[in-house]
Design a protein around this motif. Structure first.
Motif, mmCIF file in Angstrom:
data_model
loop_
_atom_site.group_PDB
_atom_site.id
_atom_site.type_symbol
_atom_site.label_atom_id
_atom_site.label_comp_id
_atom_site.label_asym_id
_atom_site.label_seq_id
_atom_site.Cartn_x
_atom_site.Cartn_y
_atom_site.Cartn_z
ATOM 1 N N MET A 1 0.806 -1.221 0.000
ATOM 2 C CA MET A 1 0.000 0.000 0.000
ATOM 3 C C MET A 1 0.841 1.274 0.000
ATOM 4 S SD MET A 1 -2.930 -1.176 2.748
ATOM 5 C CE MET A 1 -3.899 0.322 2.498
ATOM 6 N N ALA A 2 2.164 1.149 0.054
ATOM 7 C CA ALA A 2 3.036 2.327 0.144
ATOM 8 C C ALA A 2 2.913 3.200 -1.099
ATOM 9 C CB ALA A 2 4.478 1.888 0.345
ATOM 10 N N GLN A 3 2.900 4.493 -0.883
ATOM 11 C CA GLN A 3 2.790 5.457 -1.983
ATOM 12 C C GLN A 3 3.999 6.396 -2.039
ATOM 13 O OE1 GLN A 3 0.323 5.443 -4.341
ATOM 14 N NE2 GLN A 3 -0.298 3.534 -3.338
ATOM 15 N N SER A 4 4.969 6.180 -1.173
ATOM 16 C CA SER A 4 6.153 7.031 -1.159
ATOM 17 C C SER A 4 7.374 6.190 -0.826
ATOM 18 C CB SER A 4 6.004 8.151 -0.128
ATOM 19 O OG SER A 4 6.015 7.619 1.189
ATOM 20 N N ALA A 5 8.557 6.756 -1.110
ATOM 21 C CA ALA A 5 9.789 6.037 -0.831
ATOM 22 C C ALA A 5 9.967 5.806 0.671
ATOM 23 C CB ALA A 5 10.983 6.821 -1.382
ATOM 24 N N ASP A 6 9.682 6.836 1.465
ATOM 25 C CA ASP A 6 9.870 6.706 2.912
ATOM 26 C C ASP A 6 8.975 5.623 3.498
ATOM 27 O OD1 ASP A 6 11.749 8.695 2.858
ATOM 28 O OD2 ASP A 6 10.378 10.292 3.493
ATOM 29 N N ALA A 7 7.723 5.568 3.057
ATOM 30 C CA ALA A 7 6.787 4.573 3.570
ATOM 31 C C ALA A 7 7.230 3.166 3.185
ATOM 32 C CB ALA A 7 5.381 4.850 3.050
ATOM 33 N N LEU A 8 7.684 3.001 1.952
ATOM 34 C CA LEU A 8 8.106 1.682 1.491
ATOM 35 C C LEU A 8 9.386 1.244 2.189
ATOM 36 C CD1 LEU A 8 7.597 -0.700 -0.342
ATOM 37 C CD2 LEU A 8 8.723 0.537 -2.211
ATOM 38 N N ILE A 9 10.314 2.161 2.374
ATOM 39 C CA ILE A 9 11.569 1.831 3.061
ATOM 40 C C ILE A 9 11.294 1.402 4.505
ATOM 41 C CG2 ILE A 9 13.695 2.834 3.987
ATOM 42 C CD1 ILE A 9 13.852 4.492 1.391
ATOM 43 N N ALA A 10 10.429 2.140 5.196
ATOM 44 C CA ALA A 10 10.112 1.803 6.585
ATOM 45 C C ALA A 10 9.432 0.438 6.676
ATOM 46 C CB ALA A 10 9.226 2.886 7.191
ATOM 47 N N ALA A 11 8.472 0.191 5.775
ATOM 48 C CA ALA A 11 7.760 -1.091 5.792
ATOM 49 C C ALA A 11 8.698 -2.246 5.468
ATOM 50 C CB ALA A 11 6.602 -1.052 4.798
ATOM 51 N N ARG A 12 9.624 -2.014 4.547
ATOM 52 C CA ARG A 12 10.569 -3.064 4.188
ATOM 53 C C ARG A 12 11.529 -3.377 5.344
ATOM 54 N NH1 ARG A 12 11.144 -6.738 0.477
ATOM 55 N NH2 ARG A 12 13.253 -6.138 -0.143
ATOM 56 N N PHE A 13 11.898 -2.373 6.116
ATOM 57 C CA PHE A 13 12.768 -2.608 7.272
ATOM 58 C C PHE A 13 12.065 -3.517 8.277
ATOM 59 C CE2 PHE A 13 14.382 -1.703 11.500
ATOM 60 C CZ PHE A 13 15.752 -1.759 11.318
ATOM 61 N N VAL A 14 10.804 -3.203 8.589
ATOM 62 C CA VAL A 14 10.041 -4.027 9.538
ATOM 63 C C VAL A 14 9.827 -5.423 8.968
ATOM 64 C CG1 VAL A 14 7.871 -4.247 10.797
ATOM 65 C CG2 VAL A 14 8.922 -1.992 10.511
ATOM 66 N N GLN A 15 9.547 -5.509 7.677
ATOM 67 C CA GLN A 15 9.351 -6.803 7.038
ATOM 68 C C GLN A 15 10.606 -7.667 7.159
ATOM 69 O OE1 GLN A 15 9.315 -6.995 2.721
ATOM 70 N NE2 GLN A 15 7.466 -8.237 2.741
ATOM 71 N N GLY A 16 11.774 -7.075 6.916
ATOM 72 C CA GLY A 16 13.024 -7.822 7.049
ATOM 73 C C GLY A 16 13.287 -8.259 8.474
ATOM 74 N N ALA A 17 13.022 -7.351 9.433
ATOM 75 C CA ALA A 17 13.238 -7.687 10.843
ATOM 76 C C ALA A 17 12.337 -8.830 11.283
ATOM 77 C CB ALA A 17 12.996 -6.456 11.710
ATOM 78 N N ALA A 18 11.081 -8.811 10.860
ATOM 79 C CA ALA A 18 10.140 -9.867 11.234
ATOM 80 C C ALA A 18 10.463 -11.179 10.524
ATOM 81 C CB ALA A 18 8.714 -9.430 10.911
ATOM 82 N N GLY A 19 10.911 -11.102 9.280
ATOM 83 C CA GLY A 19 11.190 -12.308 8.510
ATOM 84 C C GLY A 19 12.429 -13.055 8.963
ATOM 85 N N ALA A 20 13.234 -12.435 9.820
ATOM 86 C CA ALA A 20 14.485 -13.059 10.260
ATOM 87 C C ALA A 20 14.257 -14.214 11.227
ATOM 88 C CB ALA A 20 15.383 -12.010 10.915
ATOM 89 N N ALA A 21 13.105 -14.281 11.868
ATOM 90 C CA ALA A 21 12.894 -15.284 12.915
ATOM 91 C C ALA A 21 13.011 -16.700 12.387
ATOM 92 C CB ALA A 21 11.527 -15.072 13.559
ATOM 93 N N SER A 22 12.376 -16.986 11.263
ATOM 94 C CA SER A 22 12.407 -18.356 10.743
ATOM 95 C C SER A 22 13.824 -18.777 10.380
ATOM 96 C CB SER A 22 11.480 -18.486 9.525
ATOM 97 O OG SER A 22 11.828 -17.545 8.523
ATOM 98 N N ALA A 23 14.620 -17.847 9.821
ATOM 99 C CA ALA A 23 16.007 -18.169 9.482
ATOM 100 C C ALA A 23 16.826 -18.448 10.734
ATOM 101 C CB ALA A 23 16.627 -17.028 8.683
ATOM 102 N N ALA A 24 16.609 -17.649 11.781
ATOM 103 C CA ALA A 24 17.377 -17.813 13.018
ATOM 104 C C ALA A 24 17.007 -19.100 13.751
ATOM 105 C CB ALA A 24 17.156 -16.609 13.931
ATOM 106 N N LEU A 25 15.753 -19.532 13.652
ATOM 107 C CA LEU A 25 15.288 -20.687 14.417
ATOM 108 C C LEU A 25 15.428 -22.008 13.686
ATOM 109 C CD1 LEU A 25 12.006 -19.255 16.002
ATOM 110 C CD2 LEU A 25 14.274 -19.427 17.030
ATOM 111 N N THR A 26 15.629 -21.982 12.367
ATOM 112 C CA THR A 26 15.656 -23.229 11.602
ATOM 113 C C THR A 26 16.781 -24.154 12.041
ATOM 114 O OG1 THR A 26 14.627 -22.209 9.660
ATOM 115 C CG2 THR A 26 15.857 -24.233 9.307
ATOM 116 N N ALA A 27 18.017 -23.655 12.079
ATOM 117 C CA ALA A 27 19.153 -24.523 12.429
ATOM 118 C C ALA A 27 19.049 -25.081 13.853
ATOM 119 C CB ALA A 27 20.467 -23.759 12.240
#
Length: 404
Positions: free
Chosen positions: A107-133
């Motif tokens: 839903m982002a309509q600006s660079a700042d909004a997309l950058i912020a959402a992508r940062f949170v998305q990356g932070a949240a997505g890290a859990a599965s990688a950290a817990l797999t091994a």
């Protein structure tokens, strides 16, 4: 009879049924694949964002940097959380953040909004990688755990080849935002299944968040571990910096688009997988340390070839650019698994955090290389190639620490 949910982490292998084990492993691998696809689906759309959102190309590249940075920083905390809290709680919380962040990206309509959402998305997505091994180490005895990790590693390596194909089709057919809508829709049921499958194990006694984070100091004080870990991170980060820059370079300087990027990824990932499959025999013949050095030298040779081609070619061709990077892919395939394994071998009592730190360093190097190249992408194809050469040389120099 005691419920498996009430047992500590160490007893998974004895208390979890084969069916439950398969569900746990399959669900967390699915979430890990979705986290990786968050960037690979989206990559073919990045060069078009300046026109769609009215932003600069550098800002568009920063959306890739933001995800890598969020993923990297989160690894440190996810590795600690996995040691002191229920993995069901950690995974459930991450999915609860990942889905809204993914919707915010769509839903982002600006660079700042997309950058912020992508940062949170990356932070949240890290859990599965950290817990797999750590989860696999608890679910299987040693030999089967290594086999399971090899299978998962192969699956993860295939995603960068095929996710851009789907992403390019979605972008052309429905628009760039639908890559994120699709990701959110699929993640919801996968997250629910993973949450239900994960056991509610007791946290280890006497462990708190501060203590778990301070445990990383043991890694930082171990020169050999840091040599292997940082060398691996530099080698991988330099190459991923090239991958993240390639869609923009194809459009700006090689008169090509998403289909050329898909072809490039298929070639690079295919070569990487072939090289990775050879490592077992080569380790037995040469030893892990020699294989790491040979792989690193191939990466440097590939970096020199790539930089030379991008500087000398009057009109670079996408397929020649892709071929020039093949030695780098071979080198990374040869040294990647061996370097990761040697780093973990240095700190067997800190395996979970040792793995998390390597992922942190790798994604941090990726973010650094992508950010450094972004301002220069419009000046020439060389901007992406330099990261491969520089970071490959740095990786070789860092291996000197392993002698200590």
């Amino acid at each position: 009879m005691t419920n498996a949910d009430d047992h500590p982490i160490e007893t998974y292998a004895e208390t979890v049924s084969p069916r439950r084990r398969a569900l746990m492993l399959g669900s967390i691998v699915a979430l890990n694949m979705l986290a990786l696809a968050a960037t690979d689906l989206y990559l073919p759309s990045v060069p078009a964002l300046p026109e769609i959102l009215g932003i600069s190309l550098e800002s568009a590249q920063m959306t890739l940097v933001a995800f890598a940075a969020g993923f990297a920083i989160s690894q440190i905390f996810m590795g600690a959380f996995g040691d002191i809290y229920s993995r069901r709680a950690v995974l459930g919380t991450s999915v609860a953040l990942f889905v809204p962040a993914t919707i915010a990206c769509a839903m982002a309509q600006s660079a700042d909004a997309l950058i912020a959402a992508r940062f949170v998305q990356g932070a949240a997505g890290a859990a599965s990688a950290a817990l797999t091994a750590p989860l696999i180490r608890n679910l299987f005895e040693e030999a089967r755990a290594i086999h399971a990790m090899s299978i998962i590693g192969s699956i993860d390596a295939v995603i960068p080849a095929f996710a851009p194909i789907l992403g390019a089709w979605i972008f052309i057919t429905f628009g760039w935002a639908w890559n994120f809508w699709l990701l959110a829709i699929i993640t919801i049921p996968a997250g629910i299944i993973a949450f239900m499958a994960m056991p509610r194990e007791r946290p280890k006694q006497g462990r708190d968040l501060v203590g778990a984070l301070l445990g990383y100091t043991a890694l930082l004080k171990h020169p050999a571990y840091m040599g292997y870990a940082l060398s691996h991170a530099a080698a991988l980060g330099g190459f991923l910096g090239l991958v993240f820059s390639t869609p923009a370079l194809l459009r700006l300087h090689m008169d090509s688009g998403p289909s050329a990027f898909v072809g490039t990824q298929i070639l690079w990932v295919g070569v990487f997988l072939v090289a990775a499959q050879m490592t077992g025999k080569l380790v037995r013949r040469w030893g892990a340390d020699r294989l790491i050095i040979v792989g690193n030298q191939l990466q440097i040779a590939g970096g020199i070839l790539l930089v030379g081609y991008t500087l000398l070619a009057a009109q670079p061709l996408w397929w020649m650019h892709a071929l020039a990077a093949v030695p780098t892919c071979i080198g990374l395939g040869l040294r990647g698994g061996a370097g990761f394994a040697r780093a973990i071998d240095m700190m067997p009592s800190h395996a979970a955090r040792a793995s998390a730190f390597i992922l942190f360093a790798s994604m941090a190097a990726t973010a650094l290389c992508t950010a450094a190249a972004a301002p220069f992408l419009e000046t020439g194809v060389w901007a992406g190639a330099v990261s491969v050469l520089v970071m490959s040389v740095v990786a070789l120099l860092l291996l000197r620490l392993t002698r200590r």
